[in-house]
Design a protein around this motif. Sequence first.
Motif, PDB file in Angstrom:
ATOM      1  N   LYS A  47       0.828  -1.205   0.000  1.00 18.41           N
ATOM      2  CA  LYS A  47       0.000   0.000   0.000  1.00 18.41           C
ATOM      3  C   LYS A  47       0.865   1.259   0.000  1.00 18.41           C
ATOM      4  N   GLY A  48       0.622   2.132  -0.951  1.00 20.08           N
ATOM      5  CA  GLY A  48       1.289   3.442  -0.984  1.00 20.08           C
ATOM      6  C   GLY A  48       0.457   4.467  -0.226  1.00 20.08           C
ATOM      7  N   TYR A  49       0.376   5.677  -0.775  1.00 20.99           N
ATOM      8  CA  TYR A  49      -0.393   6.736  -0.111  1.00 20.99           C
ATOM      9  C   TYR A  49      -1.796   6.249   0.248  1.00 20.99           C
ATOM     10  N   LYS A  71      -1.767  19.466   4.955  1.00 13.00           N
ATOM     11  CA  LYS A  71      -0.728  19.442   5.981  1.00 13.00           C
ATOM     12  C   LYS A  71      -0.590  18.090   6.666  1.00 13.00           C
ATOM     13  N   GLY A 113       3.114  10.454  -7.968  1.00 15.48           N
ATOM     14  CA  GLY A 113       4.446  10.176  -7.436  1.00 15.48           C
ATOM     15  C   GLY A 113       4.443   9.138  -6.326  1.00 15.48           C
ATOM     16  N   ASP A 138       5.969  12.380  11.020  1.00 14.12           N
ATOM     17  CA  ASP A 138       5.213  11.404  10.225  1.00 14.12           C
ATOM     18  C   ASP A 138       5.328  11.687   8.732  1.00 14.12           C
ATOM     19  N   LYS A 160       5.534  15.851   4.112  1.00 11.13           N
ATOM     20  CA  LYS A 160       4.374  16.669   3.756  1.00 11.13           C
ATOM     21  C   LYS A 160       3.849  17.405   4.986  1.00 11.13           C
ATOM     22  N   SER A 161       3.717  16.685   6.105  1.00  8.88           N
ATOM     23  CA  SER A 161       3.273  17.327   7.343  1.00  8.88           C
ATOM     24  C   SER A 161       4.232  18.443   7.737  1.00  8.88           C
ATOM     25  N   GLY A 191       4.097  21.457   5.488  1.00 14.82           N
ATOM     26  CA  GLY A 191       2.866  22.196   5.729  1.00 14.82           C
ATOM     27  C   GLY A 191       2.860  22.924   7.065  1.00 14.82           C
ATOM     28  N   ASN A 192       3.494  22.329   8.066  1.00 12.48           N
ATOM     29  CA  ASN A 192       3.432  22.887   9.426  1.00 12.48           C
ATOM     30  C   ASN A 192       4.560  23.850   9.769  1.00 12.48           C
ATOM     31  N   VAL A 221       2.012  22.141  -1.727  1.00 11.74           N
ATOM     32  CA  VAL A 221       1.873  22.294  -0.267  1.00 11.74           C
ATOM     33  C   VAL A 221       2.545  23.576   0.250  1.00 11.74           C
ATOM     34  N   ASP A 254      -0.016  26.383  -0.621  1.00 10.72           N
ATOM     35  CA  ASP A 254      -1.326  26.255   0.024  1.00 10.72           C
ATOM     36  C   ASP A 254      -1.242  26.457   1.535  1.00 10.72           C
ATOM     37  N   SER A 255      -0.181  25.915   2.164  1.00  9.23           N
ATOM     38  CA  SER A 255      -0.075  26.068   3.620  1.00  9.23           C
ATOM     39  C   SER A 255       0.174  27.528   3.990  1.00  9.23           C
ATOM     40  N   SER A 286       9.791   8.431   2.183  1.00 14.63           N
ATOM     41  CA  SER A 286       8.788   7.964   1.224  1.00 14.63           C
ATOM     42  C   SER A 286       9.395   7.454  -0.066  1.00 14.63           C
ATOM     43  N   LYS A 287      10.379   8.170  -0.582  1.00 16.06           N
ATOM     44  CA  LYS A 287      10.866   7.843  -1.905  1.00 16.06           C
ATOM     45  C   LYS A 287      12.169   7.037  -1.861  1.00 16.06           C
ATOM     46  N   THR A 313       5.688   5.731   1.450  1.00 18.16           N
ATOM     47  CA  THR A 313       4.551   6.645   1.216  1.00 18.16           C
ATOM     48  C   THR A 313       3.331   6.269   2.067  1.00 18.16           C
ATOM     49  N   GLY A 314       3.113   4.965   2.265  1.00 20.68           N
ATOM     50  CA  GLY A 314       1.992   4.526   3.094  1.00 20.68           C
ATOM     51  C   GLY A 314       2.415   4.077   4.482  1.00 20.68           C
ATOM     52  N   THR A 315       3.674   4.293   4.818  1.00 20.22           N
ATOM     53  CA  THR A 315       4.207   3.873   6.121  1.00 20.22           C
ATOM     54  C   THR A 315       4.485   5.089   7.000  1.00 20.22           C
ATOM     55  N   ARG A 316       4.760   6.215   6.392  1.00 22.20           N
ATOM     56  CA  ARG A 316       4.819   7.543   7.008  1.00 22.20           C
ATOM     57  C   ARG A 316       5.979   7.732   7.993  1.00 22.20           C
TER      58      ARG A 316
END
Lengths: 404, 404
Positions: free
Chosen positions: A70-72, A286, B42, B106, B109-110, B113-114, B134, B137-138, B249-250, B255-258
Amino acid sequence: MFQINENYLKLPGSYLFSTIGKKVKEYANAHKDKEIIRLGIGDVTLPLAPVVIQALHSAVDEMGKAETFKGYAPELGYEFLRRAIVDHDYKKRGAAIEIDEVFISDGAKSDSGNIGDIFGLENKVAVCDPVYPVYIDSNAMSGRTGNYVEAAGKWDKVIYMPCTAETNFAPELPKETPDMIYLCFPNNPTGSTITKPELQKWVDYALKVGAVIIYDAAYEAYISEDDVPHTIYECKGAEACAIELRSFSKNAGFTGTRLGFTVVPKALTCNGVSLNSLWARRHGTKFNGAPYIIQKAGAAIYTEEGQKQTKEQVAYYMNNAKVIYNGLKAAGYSVSGGVNAPYIWLKTPDKMTSWEFFDFLLEKANVVGTPGSGFGPSGEGYFRLTAFGSYENTKKAMERIQSI
Amino acid sequence: MFQINENYLKLPGSYLFSTIGKKVKEYANAHKDKEIIRLGIGDVTLPLAPVVIQALHSAVDEMGKAETFKGYAPELGYEFLRRAIVDHDYKKRGAAIEIDEVFISDGAKSDSGNIGDIFGLENKVAVCDPVYPVYIDSNAMSGRTGNYVEAAGKWDKVIYMPCTAETNFAPELPKETPDMIYLCFPNNPTGSTITKPELQKWVDYALKVGAVIIYDAAYEAYISEDDVPHTIYECKGAEACAIELRSFSKNAGFTGTRLGFTVVPKALTCNGVSLNSLWARRHGTKFNGAPYIIQKAGAAIYTEEGQKQTKEQVAYYMNNAKVIYNGLKAAGYSVSGGVNAPYIWLKTPDKMTSWEFFDFLLEKANVVGTPGSGFGPSGEGYFRLTAFGSYENTKKAMERIQSI
């Protein structure tokens, strides 16, 4: 030249748990023969339930194979988890929450700190006193709280709602009208709660004055009495005035595993703008989802076996709460909380301050608790013990306190 | 009556990937015989490396036993992970970053954004154009970007630094002086990067004008050329002007493990206030740590075996990048990126707009990519393909494009 967010400079030092740590360390070093029992911090001690461990292993295996990797994650969270939440936590309680009103997160602390993002800076904030510090500090960081008045231990733009023995540890409707009301039931730190008719009064009040309620229900699993609401959406009209924060930390021991969720009903609007869409935008910009394997672990809690195992954990801690409550009563203390919450709140004896009692308890019983004044000015003269230790230590701590 | 954060209402709709999804779905429904290859988003496709899977299983087992169970994590992150990061990502590169300058999170991206939380709202922001949305937008959400001008596709208080063929896809020092400069190298979406002497110019500039650089190095693992810096702290003086964001992630498929981290050096100050202490306060108030099991997985990447396995994954994707780069070249396209990054950036042929080329590629080759205009006005006339698909699909996509 770039500038920092000056609001951060207004924050008083966050010394509560570091001061406790320092004092305990000093005492331990000076008395190496003493065995210290820690009932201060609100962290769990039981390992994750077998059903959770099994779900984690299985999800990890999925991440190791291309076909099941699983990705995003979906931005709101996986549907399998949001559906379990809706069915179990809301439908069963008669609350018509839908799955696109549930936002999975990495925990209630993040959500309670970040929720302020979607609100205007001019909003007037009301909090219980004593209070979980994140509500205040996160609003201070964004500039919503005015200035900190050292002598009073208060921010000059915040409405404080004292919760003391005089108010039966529940807040009273404030005289000044707030825009954002933070409520936490069952309460941290006092361990007290309110009934459904009492909560309905708050919902009616918020609807009347146009306030939004940020309702922290992190300790919902500890409710043992029938007339106590498990969610604010049991109250009529709450979907038009309340956001609810929930956590897996205390009901399933996820303090170090990190999972929570926030409910923002679509009926909650301001001048026609849906707060659900604002939080979705914040969440999507975010934040990037909780880990797949942790969301699978969260879903396991909602299975029949998961419910059984996590209820046993809560029962274990609640037995500790009973031991503390009865133990303190027997030793002559004025005690509250501990019936619908893992926190026991006691009045310090002989007009000791919270910190004097901290020192007293550490020296005479080698037991560590948390001074009530650390949670706000109305916490002065009170003290918090938590039920998250082992049964053996909890029992021993009470025997020591009784023999002082 | 409570008010919302009105800045959210200024945000234009975030339609890029939803529009792509809708168009692809419509096409697929109308042409059920066609096999569509997705090289747009991505997101990674290879499963987690065996060493990571092993670390996850082992950490899960720890969480299931009382003796090894972990509750709340240290606020900055576990030392075992921060130490591995410092040793591997910084010391080896000659950058004197210390472990209390590394904050585990995590994901990048977080953090991206933060990070704006700790800066004043009057700061002037500069971004590359095209850009990862991001950053913009943030800042828009906090009110730092002024108003969105629909016709220009730009915010009126933001300094845009065009990165097009004319600038060799690198930004030039802006004419107007910024306070906060967002840089991302290797770059998303263009896949281009800059050399160490070129990055040093930005550090010197930031130090001269008193700007802070938010440096996103999420694609650092894809660098293949020697003169490209892996961290901004390879540049002299960067510790006094730059914050660096990093991701798992990359480089390791998280990406899904954060998992990610941010470096805020203690030498980075504003009027004597350390930004490290401000971010520590933000981190400790509005975040509660990444899961223990995920931090253990992150640490596994830094073992010898972990380095070998994750480098193989990166090599797999970079081989795809080569296939795309060479395939497009052979088909007569103007192509950049793909050498130090998993993104290939191409000029649309025949003066097609980005969206026209999107439709063209979908219809003629059944290949999905991302229109450059979705990343900013200077992305118009460009198109992004990613190397994160399977080798077989990537090769097939190029054969189809060549035979159009």
